[in-house]
Motif scaffolding. Structure first.
Motif, PDB file in Angstrom:
ATOM      1  N   MET A 154       0.807  -1.290  -0.143  1.00  0.00           N
ATOM      2  CA  MET A 154      -0.240   0.247   0.265  1.00  0.00           C
ATOM      3  C   MET A 154       0.981   1.370   0.316  1.00  0.00           C
ATOM      4  SD  MET A 154      -2.405   1.371   3.119  1.00  0.00           S
ATOM      5  CE  MET A 154      -0.848   2.030   4.000  1.00  0.00           C
ATOM      6  N   ASN A 155       2.064   1.496   1.036  1.00  0.00           N
ATOM      7  CA  ASN A 155       2.225   2.413   1.406  1.00  0.00           C
ATOM      8  C   ASN A 155       3.482   2.949  -0.119  1.00  0.00           C
ATOM      9  OD1 ASN A 155       1.522   2.559   3.861  1.00  0.00           O
ATOM     10  ND2 ASN A 155       3.522   1.857   4.786  1.00  0.00           N
ATOM     11  N   LYS A 156       4.100   2.379  -1.101  1.00  0.00           N
ATOM     12  CA  LYS A 156       4.963   2.327  -1.553  1.00  0.00           C
ATOM     13  C   LYS A 156       3.765   2.013  -3.174  1.00  0.00           C
ATOM     14  CE  LYS A 156       9.297   0.608  -1.127  1.00  0.00           C
ATOM     15  NZ  LYS A 156      10.694  -0.606  -1.156  1.00  0.00           N
ATOM     16  N   ILE A 157       2.851   1.250  -3.168  1.00  0.00           N
ATOM     17  CA  ILE A 157       1.992   1.862  -4.245  1.00  0.00           C
ATOM     18  C   ILE A 157       1.276   3.662  -3.896  1.00  0.00           C
ATOM     19  CG2 ILE A 157      -0.729   1.636  -5.201  1.00  0.00           C
ATOM     20  CD1 ILE A 157      -0.181  -1.506  -4.726  1.00  0.00           C
ATOM     21  N   LEU A 158       1.035   3.778  -2.972  1.00  0.00           N
ATOM     22  CA  LEU A 158       0.602   5.370  -3.630  1.00  0.00           C
ATOM     23  C   LEU A 158       1.251   6.346  -3.158  1.00  0.00           C
ATOM     24  CD1 LEU A 158      -1.681   4.860  -0.055  1.00  0.00           C
ATOM     25  CD2 LEU A 158      -2.042   5.403  -2.704  1.00  0.00           C
ATOM     26  N   TYR A 159       3.054   6.112  -2.824  1.00  0.00           N
ATOM     27  CA  TYR A 159       4.345   6.781  -2.198  1.00  0.00           C
ATOM     28  C   TYR A 159       5.112   6.992  -4.354  1.00  0.00           C
ATOM     29  CZ  TYR A 159       9.242   7.927  -3.001  1.00  0.00           C
ATOM     30  OH  TYR A 159      10.460   8.894  -3.553  1.00  0.00           O
ATOM     31  N   TYR A 160       4.432   5.974  -5.099  1.00  0.00           N
ATOM     32  CA  TYR A 160       5.324   5.850  -6.609  1.00  0.00           C
ATOM     33  C   TYR A 160       3.835   6.683  -7.235  1.00  0.00           C
ATOM     34  CZ  TYR A 160       9.087   3.402  -5.346  1.00  0.00           C
ATOM     35  OH  TYR A 160      10.505   2.774  -5.664  1.00  0.00           O
ATOM     36  N   ASN A 161       3.165   6.317  -6.832  1.00  0.00           N
ATOM     37  CA  ASN A 161       2.104   7.330  -7.382  1.00  0.00           C
ATOM     38  C   ASN A 161       2.099   8.488  -7.636  1.00  0.00           C
ATOM     39  OD1 ASN A 161      -0.831   7.092  -9.186  1.00  0.00           O
ATOM     40  ND2 ASN A 161      -1.644   7.540  -7.481  1.00  0.00           N
ATOM     41  N   GLU A 162       2.374   8.598  -6.468  1.00  0.00           N
ATOM     42  CA  GLU A 162       2.151  10.625  -6.430  1.00  0.00           C
ATOM     43  C   GLU A 162       3.157  11.020  -6.127  1.00  0.00           C
ATOM     44  OE1 GLU A 162       1.406  10.509  -1.917  1.00  0.00           O
ATOM     45  OE2 GLU A 162      -0.993   9.713  -2.105  1.00  0.00           O
ATOM     46  N   ASN A 163       4.564  10.610  -6.708  1.00  0.00           N
ATOM     47  CA  ASN A 163       6.211  10.957  -7.391  1.00  0.00           C
ATOM     48  C   ASN A 163       6.460  11.174  -9.222  1.00  0.00           C
ATOM     49  OD1 ASN A 163       7.181  12.169  -4.531  1.00  0.00           O
ATOM     50  ND2 ASN A 163       5.960  10.319  -3.897  1.00  0.00           N
ATOM     51  N   GLU A 164       5.443  11.893  -9.145  1.00  0.00           N
ATOM     52  CA  GLU A 164       6.169  11.615 -10.771  1.00  0.00           C
ATOM     53  C   GLU A 164       7.675  11.600 -10.665  1.00  0.00           C
ATOM     54  OE1 GLU A 164       4.307  11.331 -13.065  1.00  0.00           O
ATOM     55  OE2 GLU A 164       2.249  10.884 -12.490  1.00  0.00           O
ATOM     56  N   ASP A 165       8.014  13.115 -10.397  1.00  0.00           N
ATOM     57  CA  ASP A 165       9.883  12.970 -10.298  1.00  0.00           C
ATOM     58  C   ASP A 165      10.520  11.750 -10.395  1.00  0.00           C
ATOM     59  OD1 ASP A 165       9.452  15.789 -10.835  1.00  0.00           O
ATOM     60  OD2 ASP A 165       9.838  16.346  -8.764  1.00  0.00           O
ATOM     61  N   VAL A 166      10.386  10.461  -9.375  1.00  0.00           N
ATOM     62  CA  VAL A 166      11.029  10.070  -9.447  1.00  0.00           C
ATOM     63  C   VAL A 166      10.777   8.560  -9.749  1.00  0.00           C
ATOM     64  CG1 VAL A 166      10.703   7.711  -7.265  1.00  0.00           C
ATOM     65  CG2 VAL A 166      10.518  10.330  -6.495  1.00  0.00           C
ATOM     66  N   LEU A 167       9.568   8.759 -10.654  1.00  0.00           N
ATOM     67  CA  LEU A 167       9.099   7.986 -11.461  1.00  0.00           C
ATOM     68  C   LEU A 167       9.853   8.405 -12.875  1.00  0.00           C
ATOM     69  CD1 LEU A 167       4.922   6.836 -11.704  1.00  0.00           C
ATOM     70  CD2 LEU A 167       7.160   5.206 -11.582  1.00  0.00           C
ATOM     71  N   LYS A 168       9.886   9.192 -13.390  1.00  0.00           N
ATOM     72  CA  LYS A 168      10.878  10.187 -14.021  1.00  0.00           C
ATOM     73  C   LYS A 168      12.353   9.804 -14.223  1.00  0.00           C
ATOM     74  CE  LYS A 168      11.908  13.995 -16.816  1.00  0.00           C
ATOM     75  NZ  LYS A 168      11.658  16.059 -16.544  1.00  0.00           N
ATOM     76  N   SER A 169      12.804   9.525 -12.792  1.00  0.00           N
ATOM     77  CA  SER A 169      14.467   9.244 -13.044  1.00  0.00           C
ATOM     78  C   SER A 169      14.379   7.333 -13.203  1.00  0.00           C
ATOM     79  CB  SER A 169      14.551   9.191 -10.861  1.00  0.00           C
ATOM     80  OG  SER A 169      15.519   9.048 -11.249  1.00  0.00           O
ATOM     81  N   TYR A 170      13.444   6.960 -12.752  1.00  0.00           N
ATOM     82  CA  TYR A 170      13.512   5.618 -12.917  1.00  0.00           C
ATOM     83  C   TYR A 170      12.964   5.459 -14.542  1.00  0.00           C
ATOM     84  CZ  TYR A 170      13.395   2.927  -8.478  1.00  0.00           C
ATOM     85  OH  TYR A 170      14.012   2.885  -7.271  1.00  0.00           O
ATOM     86  N   SER A 171      12.349   5.905 -15.288  1.00  0.00           N
ATOM     87  CA  SER A 171      12.445   5.836 -16.731  1.00  0.00           C
ATOM     88  C   SER A 171      13.446   6.336 -16.897  1.00  0.00           C
ATOM     89  CB  SER A 171      10.956   6.939 -16.998  1.00  0.00           C
ATOM     90  OG  SER A 171      10.355   6.134 -16.539  1.00  0.00           O
ATOM     91  N   GLU A 172      14.292   7.359 -16.927  1.00  0.00           N
ATOM     92  CA  GLU A 172      15.080   7.506 -17.701  1.00  0.00           C
ATOM     93  C   GLU A 172      16.762   6.753 -17.155  1.00  0.00           C
ATOM     94  OE1 GLU A 172      16.522  11.186 -15.597  1.00  0.00           O
ATOM     95  OE2 GLU A 172      15.416  12.551 -16.553  1.00  0.00           O
ATOM     96  N   LYS A 173      17.137   5.875 -16.289  1.00  0.00           N
ATOM     97  CA  LYS A 173      17.526   4.632 -15.895  1.00  0.00           C
ATOM     98  C   LYS A 173      17.129   3.253 -16.794  1.00  0.00           C
ATOM     99  CE  LYS A 173      17.839   4.267 -11.587  1.00  0.00           C
ATOM    100  NZ  LYS A 173      17.742   3.948  -9.892  1.00  0.00           N
TER     101      LYS A 173
END
Length: 324
Positions: A154-173
Motif C-alpha cells: 500500500m505505502n509504496k504504490i501510493l508513494y510512486y503514484n504521488e511522486n512523478e519525479d521519482v518515476l521519471k528518474s526510474y524511466s531515465e535509468k
C-alpha cells in the motif's frame, strides 16, 4: 511494421474498459502464486484511510478470474472502480502498457519472468515482489516489496503514484539500460543452443545489438523493444540504418519485443529456423559439417580410385587377351 493506432486508439481502449486517464497496471493470470490477494488487502487498507480520488486505479490483465481472489475482487462493490479485471487483445494491451503510470508484479514465485522484461521494454517502472529472479532481471531498475506485506505494498504504490519525479528518474535509468534485459534474454538463449553470439558489435559507424557467427559468415540480430523501436520516426531510422548495412552485404534478423514476451519459445524457434536458413548453425555443428564433408570427399576419392583400378585392370586384361 507500424502499428495501426487508428483502429486501437488510447481513448477508445480506455473507454471500452472503463479505465481512467491515470492508472497502474499488473499483467498475469489470477492464480494464487501471482499474489493478487495481498494487493487486494492493500487496496482495502487504502479505503480505510484515504478518499477514493487519492486511490489509483489498478488494471489487472489476467484472463478470466478464477478462485477465491477473483471472487473477492469481482464481488467487492467498494473497489469496483479501483480494481479492474480485463482481457484485452494484443493491440489493446499495447495501448494499455504505453499509457500506464507504472506496473506492479506481486508474485510469490517466479522463474525467469517475462512480465518484468516486458514492462521494462515499454520503459515502465515496475514495483516487484522481493524475490531473487526479479532482482536478477531488473537490479536497480525496479524497487522491491516484501511479498506478503500488504501495508508495504500500500505505502509504496501510493508513494510512486504521488511522486512523478521519482518515476521519471526510474524511466531515465530504464531508457539507458532496459534494452539490455531483452537482448540478454535472447543472447543467453542462443548461446545455450550453441550459437556464437557477440553483443553490441560495431559495424562501421553503427553499433548493432548482436551478431551471430558461423565459420566465415555473420548475421545481425536486432531486438526491437516497444518504447524505442515503435514510432514512425524510430522505425524510419532503423530501416535507413538497415538499408545502409544491407548494401554492404549484411543480413538482418529482427525480433519484436511484443511478440517475444508473449511467446518467447515460438519466437526463438523462428529465429533459429531463420538462422539455419541463412547458413548460421551452432558452433559444434560446424565441426560435424566439416567432418561430414571430409568423409564425403574421402568416399569420392576411394570410389574414384576403385574405378581407376578397375579400368586399369580391365584395360590390362584386354591387352593380354589381344596378345594371346
Amino acid at each position: 511494421i507500424i502499428r495501426n493506432t487508428d483502429s486501437c486508439s488510447k481513448d477508445d481502449v480506455l473507454k471500452k474498459y472503463n479505465i481512467s486517464d491515470e492508472y497502474i497496471l499488473a499483467v498475469g493470470s489470477i492464480d494464487p502464486k501471482k499474489n493478487y490477494m495481498t494487493i487486494y488487502r492493500a487496496y482495502k487498507l487504502m479505503l480505510q484511510s484515504l478518499s477514493e480520488e487519492k486511490i489509483p486505479q489498478l488494471v489487472i490483465v489476467g484472463g478470466h478470474p478464477t478462485g477465491l481472489t477473483g471472487e473477492f475482487i469481482e464481488n467487492d462493490t467498494e473497489l469496483s472502480k479501483k480494481i479492474t479485471l480485463i482481457t484485452p487483445s494484443d493491440e489493446e494491451l499495447d495501448v494499455i502498457y504505453r499509457n500506464c503510470k507504472f506496473t506492479i508484479l506481486p508474485t510469490v514465485y517466479e522463474g525467469w519472468s517475462l512480465t518484468l522484461p516486458e514492462s521494462l521494454s515499454y520503459g515502465k517502472f515496475c514495483l516487484c515482489s522481493d524475490v531473487a529472479p526479479l532482482r536478477e532481471i531488473a537490479g536497480e531498475l525496479s524497487d522491491y516489496v516484501e511479498t506478503m506485506d500488504s501495508v508495504e505494498w500500500m505505502n509504496k504504490i501510493l508513494y510512486y503514484n504521488e511522486n512523478e519525479d521519482v518515476l521519471k528518474s526510474y524511466s531515465e535509468k530504464i531508457e539507458k539500460n532496459s534494452e539490455s534485459v531483452f537482448e540478454k534474454n535472447v543472447a543467453e538463449y542462443l548461446v545455450s543452443k550453441g550459437y556464437n553470439i557477440r553483443q553490441q558489435w560495431e559495424v562501421g559507424a553503427y553499433r548493432v545489438d548482436m551478431i551471430a557467427i558461423f565459420q566465415d559468415k555473420k548475421i545481425i540480430i536486432e531486438c526491437d523493444g516497444e518504447k524505442w523501436h515503435s514510432t514512425e520516426e524510430q522505425i524510419r531510422q532503423d530501416m535507413e540504418r538497415q538499408n545502409v548495412l544491407e548494401r554492404c552485404g549484411w543480413e538482418f534478423i529482427r525480433i519484436r519485443g511484443s511478440r517475444y514476451f508473449k511467446n518467447p519459445e515460438i519466437v526463438m524457434k523462428e529465429v533459429i529456423e531463420e538462422l539455419n536458413q541463412k547458413g548460421i548453425y551452432p558452433e559444434n555443428t560446424g565441426d560435424k559439417k566439416i567432418l561430414r564433408k571430409e568423409m564425403k570427399l574421402l568416399d569420392k576419392i576411394r570410389n574414384r580410385a576403385s574405378e581407376i583400378i578397375r579400368e586399369w585392370n580391365e584395360s590390362n586384361n584386354s591387352s593380354k587377351n589381344m596378345r594371346l
